[in-house]
Design an enzyme around this catalytic site. Structure first.
Site, PDB file in Angstrom:
ATOM      1  N   LYS A 104      38.064  20.515  30.078  1.00  0.00           N
ATOM      2  CA  LYS A 104      37.509  18.947  29.851  1.00  0.00           C
ATOM      3  C   LYS A 104      38.565  17.859  30.634  1.00  0.00           C
ATOM      4  O   LYS A 104      38.170  16.916  31.329  1.00  0.00           O
ATOM      5  CB  LYS A 104      37.538  18.495  28.594  1.00  0.00           C
ATOM      6  CG  LYS A 104      36.442  17.656  28.073  1.00  0.00           C
ATOM      7  CD  LYS A 104      36.455  17.378  26.441  1.00  0.00           C
ATOM      8  CE  LYS A 104      36.065  18.689  25.595  1.00  0.00           C
ATOM      9  NZ  LYS A 104      36.124  18.362  24.334  1.00  0.00           N
ATOM     10  N   LYS A 116      44.546  21.913  20.750  1.00  0.00           N
ATOM     11  CA  LYS A 116      43.741  21.711  19.530  1.00  0.00           C
ATOM     12  C   LYS A 116      44.620  22.046  18.189  1.00  0.00           C
ATOM     13  O   LYS A 116      45.267  22.962  18.517  1.00  0.00           O
ATOM     14  CB  LYS A 116      42.367  22.463  19.654  1.00  0.00           C
ATOM     15  CG  LYS A 116      41.336  21.961  19.041  1.00  0.00           C
ATOM     16  CD  LYS A 116      40.643  20.732  19.741  1.00  0.00           C
ATOM     17  CE  LYS A 116      39.543  20.183  18.887  1.00  0.00           C
ATOM     18  NZ  LYS A 116      38.709  19.448  19.902  1.00  0.00           N
ATOM     19  N   ASN A 231      30.121  11.028  13.670  1.00  0.00           N
ATOM     20  CA  ASN A 231      30.446   9.966  14.593  1.00  0.00           C
ATOM     21  C   ASN A 231      29.675  10.013  16.036  1.00  0.00           C
ATOM     22  O   ASN A 231      28.895   9.159  16.333  1.00  0.00           O
ATOM     23  CB  ASN A 231      31.785   9.755  14.881  1.00  0.00           C
ATOM     24  CG  ASN A 231      32.236   8.788  15.647  1.00  0.00           C
ATOM     25  OD1 ASN A 231      31.554   7.857  15.577  1.00  0.00           O
ATOM     26  ND2 ASN A 231      33.423   8.807  16.650  1.00  0.00           N
ATOM     27  N   SER A 368      41.019   8.267  24.960  1.00  0.00           N
ATOM     28  CA  SER A 368      42.281   8.878  24.225  1.00  0.00           C
ATOM     29  C   SER A 368      43.345   8.456  25.286  1.00  0.00           C
ATOM     30  O   SER A 368      44.473   8.286  24.972  1.00  0.00           O
ATOM     31  CB  SER A 368      42.027  10.170  24.001  1.00  0.00           C
ATOM     32  OG  SER A 368      41.604  10.202  22.678  1.00  0.00           O
TER      33      SER A 368
HETATM   34  N1  GLU Z   1      38.529  16.123  19.508  1.00  0.00           N
HETATM   35  C1  GLU Z   1      37.919  15.313  20.876  1.00  0.00           C
HETATM   36  C2  GLU Z   1      37.300  16.537  21.736  1.00  0.00           C
HETATM   37  O1  GLU Z   1      37.124  17.532  21.325  1.00  0.00           O
HETATM   38  C3  GLU Z   1      38.664  14.378  21.345  1.00  0.00           C
HETATM   39  C4  GLU Z   1      40.116  15.091  21.777  1.00  0.00           C
HETATM   40  C5  GLU Z   1      41.207  13.648  22.355  1.00  0.00           C
HETATM   41  O2  GLU Z   1      40.754  12.884  22.378  1.00  0.00           O
HETATM   42  O3  GLU Z   1      42.146  14.040  22.540  1.00  0.00           O
HETATM   43  O4  GLU Z   1      37.180  16.130  22.797  1.00  0.00           O
END
Ligand code: GLU
Length: 440
Positions: A104, A116, A231, A368
């Site tokens: 990503k 994660k 959310n 982020s």
């Molecule tokens: N938990 C979100 C995701 O799976 C955001 C991760 C982040 O902002 O670092 O993309």
């Protein structure tokens, strides 16, 4: 807070998420000329930490929870990724989520690797003070493994800005200096970014708007079903509703509601916020006059004959068992990993376009990144600036993946992986390859 367990949307846990995620990697590797070194490094998580977190309960007893933090890859920058609180969190799940974060961040060209975290806990069964002690205990346990230049945390399923605030505060206490850059998705007053709370859905919205004309669709004639009303799910339903799309079905872990002519999403949201469950919408109280609907199951929602299906809940929702039932023409994955690799093949044979998670839900981590940048230079952006920059990045990468898919005649998911792999491969190879060292 109640004692009930949050629903899993019937997540099939017999499927190893990491093994399934690896299938996507192998699939995409066929279309790249990655070095052996890069392939070898990307096949394994770089570091996985398992911790036990003792938490003093309100009644004086002690409970111990299992926590995890995984850094899958950091060749493009520090690890980045959320922390999930859920009873069925496992190391396998956290590793696969860290894998997806790696791709990503590369798809959006963010200077981050993938990471994660998670705790196996039912957050709804803890008091707020217990939740705070758990969050601080998690940071105390992983403090040496994270940092603003090492691995940066963020919200995920069942964690929010307050939890991020506790985590940042605890890390700052341990470091004896304010360290806002270790966590994103914080409260605005603690260094959070405007627009971070809606960023995942906003990013998905920009991608949908970019892709819609390619299918000769306009919002007013486009029907949408959204699985999941957390959310991301509630916000994307709302954004689409405000833009004129017909959002005909939404669901939470309790079940789904459907209205052929379109639901009034702001009313559904107001009731969900007041009652914590969209099931309350099934009631025979005032809402029934506001929100016209039929009740249905999550499984029925996935099989609705709509233009756009948006899984925005958890992993493994569309598998080889129900992929043939999908009637939607387009799927936009707002959740991480909602479709298994077997199901992908079936959907592809049936002509369904799947816009993959590593592009569609990347708005969250993109903002982020903006938050981290703001923390590092101490200058804070307006909401307009945040959304403009997000829109620019989402459109650019969505168009790029669309072009790769068409020019190479490959599915959109494979195209997204190819795009990410090219960036990851370059970063890994920049440190030297076998060919560089032995000359051939
Ligand atoms: N938990 C979100 C995701 O799976 C955001 C991760 C982040 O902002 O670092 O993309």
């Amino acid at each position: 807070m109640g004692q009930s367990s949050p629903g899993r949307y019937e997540n099939d846990m017999s499927i190893s998420l990491l093994a399934d995620a690896g299938q996507r990697l192998e699939q995409a590797l066929k279309y790249t000329s990655l070095s052996d070194d890069a392939i070898a490094s990307l096949r394994h998580p770089k570091a996985s930490l398992t911790v036990s977190i003792p938490v003093r309960r309100d009644d004086g007893s002690l409970s111990v929870f299992q926590g995890y933090r995984v850094r899958y890859d950091d060749s493009r920058g520090p690890g980045k990724g959320g922390v999930r609180y859920h009873p069925s969190v496992t190391l396998d799940e956290v590793q696969s989520l860290a894998f997806w974060m790696t791709f990503k961040c590369a798809v959006l060209n963010l200077p981050f690797g993938g990471a994660k975290g998670g705790i196996a806990v039912n957050p709804k069964a803890l008091s707020r003070l217990e939740l705070e002690r758990l969050s601080r205990g998690y940071i105390a346990a992983i403090a040496d493994f994270i940092g603003p230049d090492v691995d940066i945390l963020a919200p995920d399923v069942y964690t929010n800005s307050m939890v991020m605030g506790w985590m940042m505060d605890q890390y700052s206490i341990i470091q004896r200096r304010s360290s806002p850059g270790v966590v994103t998705g914080k409260p605005i007053t603690m260094g959070g970014s405007l627009g971070r709370d809606t960023a995942t859905a906003m990013g998905a919205f920009f991608a949908i708007e970019t892709m819609l004309p390619k299918f000769d669709l306009i919002p007013q004639n486009t029907t949408v079903a959204v699985q999941g009303f957390g959310n991301a799910g509630a916000t994307i339903a709302d954004l689409l509703f405000q833009a004129g799309y017909k959002v005909v079905a939404v669901s939470d872990s309790q079940g789904a509601i459907y209205c052929k002519t379109g639901l009034d999403i702001p009313s559904v949201r107001a009731f969900k916020d007041a009652t914590r469950s969209i099931k309350a919408v099934y009631c025979d109280r005032t809402v029934c006059s506001i929100v016209d609907h039929d009740a249905m199951s999550n499984a029925d929602l996935l099989a609705l004959d709509v233009d756009i299906l948006i899984p925005a809940a958890l992993e493994n929702q569309i598998t080889d068992a129900n992929a043939r039932d999908v009637k939607a023409k387009l799927i936009f994955e707002v959740a991480n990993g909602p479709i298994t690799s077997d199901a992908d093949q079936i959907l592809q044979q049936n002509g369904v376009y799947v816009f993959p998670d590593i592009l569609i839900n990347a708005g969250g981590v993109t903002v982020s990144y903006f938050e981290w940048v703001q923390n590092r230079n101490g200058m804070y952006w307006t909401l307009e600036d945040v959304n403009q920059q997000l829109q620019r990045k989402m459109i650019e990468e969505a168009e790029c993946i669309w072009t790769i898919a068409h020019s190479r005649s490959i599915p959109l998911r494979t195209a997204a992986y190819v795009h990410a792999l090219e960036r990851l491969g370059e970063a890994i190879d920049a440190k030297g390859t076998r060919r560089y060292y032995n000359g051939h």
